[in-house]
Design a protein around this motif. Structure first.
Motif, PDB file in Angstrom:
ATOM      1  N   LYS A  35       0.837  -1.199   0.000  1.00  0.00           N
ATOM      2  CA  LYS A  35       0.000   0.000   0.000  1.00  0.00           C
ATOM      3  C   LYS A  35       0.875   1.254   0.000  1.00  0.00           C
ATOM      4  N   LYS A  36       1.921   1.241   0.806  1.00  0.00           N
ATOM      5  CA  LYS A  36       2.829   2.395   0.856  1.00  0.00           C
ATOM      6  C   LYS A  36       3.540   2.606  -0.477  1.00  0.00           C
ATOM      7  N   LEU A  39       1.013   4.130  -2.891  1.00  0.00           N
ATOM      8  CA  LEU A  39       0.768   5.536  -2.559  1.00  0.00           C
ATOM      9  C   LEU A  39       1.956   6.409  -2.933  1.00  0.00           C
ATOM     10  N   LEU A  43       1.032   9.618  -5.196  1.00  0.00           N
ATOM     11  CA  LEU A  43       1.059  10.959  -4.604  1.00  0.00           C
ATOM     12  C   LEU A  43       2.435  11.613  -4.717  1.00  0.00           C
ATOM     13  N   ARG A  48       1.733  13.298   0.022  1.00  0.00           N
ATOM     14  CA  ARG A  48       1.970  12.231   1.006  1.00  0.00           C
ATOM     15  C   ARG A  48       2.128  12.823   2.398  1.00  0.00           C
ATOM     16  N   GLU A  66      -6.893   6.455   1.764  1.00  0.00           N
ATOM     17  CA  GLU A  66      -5.881   5.638   1.096  1.00  0.00           C
ATOM     18  C   GLU A  66      -6.525   4.590   0.202  1.00  0.00           C
ATOM     19  N   LEU A  69      -7.998   6.235  -2.837  1.00  0.00           N
ATOM     20  CA  LEU A  69      -6.955   6.652  -3.779  1.00  0.00           C
ATOM     21  C   LEU A  69      -6.431   5.461  -4.588  1.00  0.00           C
ATOM     22  N   ILE A  70      -6.193   4.357  -3.905  1.00  0.00           N
ATOM     23  CA  ILE A  70      -5.668   3.173  -4.589  1.00  0.00           C
ATOM     24  C   ILE A  70      -6.691   2.644  -5.590  1.00  0.00           C
TER      25      ILE A  70
END
Length: 108
Positions: A35-36, A39, A43, A48, A66, A69-70
């Motif tokens: 996930k990080k 992102l 972003l 971020r 989050e 956004l994904i």
């Protein structure tokens, strides 16, 4: 049954549970890292940073943002990378949709 057999069974059960817990933790960590990474691609650094500040104040809201956004990025509905200004506009849309909060006061 012998006491030793019971102890061995209990020990095996505890070891299985521990192994399962460790596997779950490992999977959660992997998902968090993925996930990080996503992102980071989606972003800009400023956006971020804004998301991290939101996470400090409202962790549940940040997690929901989050995920949105994904999902939007995977569907191709998001300009990549998302600038801070675009991110602010998106946050305003999301918060406007969630403004309907019911406050109930219960007196006892």
């Amino acid at each position: 049954m012998d006491i030793e057999e019971i102890r061995k069974r209990k020990l095996l059960e505890l070891q299985k549970k521990l192994a399962e817990e460790q596997e779950k933790q490992k999977q959660l960590l992997e998902m968090e890292m993925q996930k990080k990474a996503i992102l980071k691609k989606i972003l800009t650094p400023e956006a971020r940073e804004r998301l991290e500040r939101i996470r400090l104040a409202r962790p549940e809201f940040a997690a929901a943002v989050e995920l949105q956004l994904i999902q939007l990025a995977q569907l191709g509905r998001l300009p990549v990378p998302l600038t801070d200004e675009q991110f602010k506009a998106l946050l305003e849309k999301i918060s406007a949709a969630k403004k309907k909060r019911d406050i109930k006061i219960i007196r006892k």
